[in-house]
Design an enzyme around this catalytic site. Structure first.
Site, PDB file in Angstrom:
ATOM      1  N   LYS A 107     -31.073 -14.673   0.119  1.00  0.00           N
ATOM      2  CA  LYS A 107     -30.407 -15.115  -1.099  1.00  0.00           C
ATOM      3  C   LYS A 107     -31.415 -15.847  -1.992  1.00  0.00           C
ATOM      4  CE  LYS A 107     -26.210 -13.691  -0.332  1.00  0.00           C
ATOM      5  NZ  LYS A 107     -25.484 -12.770  -1.234  1.00  0.00           N
ATOM      6  N   LYS A 214     -18.554  -2.232   0.033  1.00  0.00           N
ATOM      7  CA  LYS A 214     -17.834  -3.122   0.936  1.00  0.00           C
ATOM      8  C   LYS A 214     -16.405  -2.643   1.053  1.00  0.00           C
ATOM      9  CE  LYS A 214     -20.830  -6.993  -0.309  1.00  0.00           C
ATOM     10  NZ  LYS A 214     -20.951  -8.352  -0.861  1.00  0.00           N
TER      11      LYS A 214
END
Length: 330
Positions: A107, A214
């Site tokens: 991240k 997803k």
């Protein structure tokens, strides 16, 4: 077969899982589990999502619990480690939770941090993985085009596999892809697929090289597979910080993708201190099995959310179910 609302509410178990590290601004993840004829399934849209968006997640839960999953093409799914926006000296401890993984997603662009923080974190991950490891970064839409170009230049020395959602809009993704094409670093789209009214727009615009898909946000395994087939782009199947039940949904999606070129973001159960499954779907030898986990009733009791949060989630289920009824999705 579609469940009635009363059946969903009757089997709903609302849980709250503490996390090992703060991620996406939260330290605990709430989710609802249902038991359908196909087994346990999950509804866990993030709390800030409006009902119209969250309804797709309920559709996915119904799809996985009340409809047979496609025949799998593989029985294990290689996964990546997920490194939150931690200090560089915390990287080794994070990676230790993902034994055998060859890939890490890092991240970056965390509010309140600097590009120097990102560079230090990514450097620590590259050193831990070694030159053969695969390293990808995820900015979660938080750069503008100029910031993204500057950051990608700064991070390019670490041999990036791809940069995930560096900017927010499809036009911005197309622009940063054009500006950095000479560097040979692919651009991946996540939010531009799962949060878009038209998930195919990013592919039509030539704004990404890779799609992150997803199962929950896209309405379930079968809906996600239709998107994969329509785009023709390589995909990475990822999670939305799910329990082992939601991860199983993602694993069954990944198992049905014809060509799975990239390690998947389905190792995130390692980010929880506890899980709902007796045998959690955490990475072992760099992969997770394609299986429905056995949910531990005692754990469900122990991890039950407070009564006010349970009521909040049950009311949310009612609202999202009505959204699905109005749209004729059920």
């Amino acid at each position: 077969m579609t469940p009635e609302l009363v059946d969903l509410l009757g089997s709903a178990r609302v849980v709250r899982l503490p996390m090992t590290t703060r991620f996406r601004g939260i330290t605990a993840r709430e989710a609802v589990l249902f038991e359908g004829p196909e087994g346990w399934t999950e509804f866990s849209p993030f709390v800030e999502y409006e009902d119209e968006e969250a309804a797709a997640w309920l559709h996915a839960a119904i799809d996985f619990g009340w409809r047979a999953a496609p025949e799998p093409l593989r029985d294990r799914i290689p996964v990546n480690a997920t490194v939150p926006a931690v200090r560089a000296d915390a990287v080794a401890g994070i990676l230790a939770r993902y034994p055998g993984t060859r890939t890490a997603k890092v991240k970056v662009a965390e509010p309140g941090q600097t590009l120097a923080d990102d560079v230090a974190r990514v450097r620590a991950v590259r050193e831990a993985l070694g030159p053969e490891g695969r390293l990808r970064v995820d900015a979660n839409t938080l750069w503008n085009v100029d910031e993204a170009e500057h950051a990608i230049h700064a991070l390019a020395e670490f041999d990036l596999e791809y940069v995930e959602q560096p900017c927010a809009t499809v036009d911005e993704l197309a622009e940063i892809r054009r500006r950095t094409a000479y560097m040979g670093i692919p651009i991946a789209a996540d939010e531009s697929v799962r949060k878009a009214s038209d998930p195919l727009a990013v592919a039509r615009a030539g704004a990404a090289d890779i799609l992150i898909v997803k199962a929950q946000p896209l309405g379930g395994i079968h809906a996600a597979l239709r998107i994969v087939a329509a785009t023709g782009l390589p995909v990475v199947v990822s999670s939305a910080l799910d329990t082992s039940v939601g991860i199983a949904m993602g694993a069954h999606l990944a198992a049905a993708v014809p060509d799975l070129e990239y390690d998947c973001g389905l190792g995130t159960v390692a980010m929880f201190e506890q899980d709902v499954a007796a045998d959690p779907l955490v990475p072992a030898d760099g992969a997770i099995p394609v299986a429905r986990p056995s949910v531990d009733a005692e754990r469900l009791d122990r991890l039950a959310a407070p009564a006010d949060r349970r009521d909040w989630w049950l009311d949310r289920i009612r609202r999202c179910y009505r959204v699905l009824e109005r749209s004729a999705a059920l």
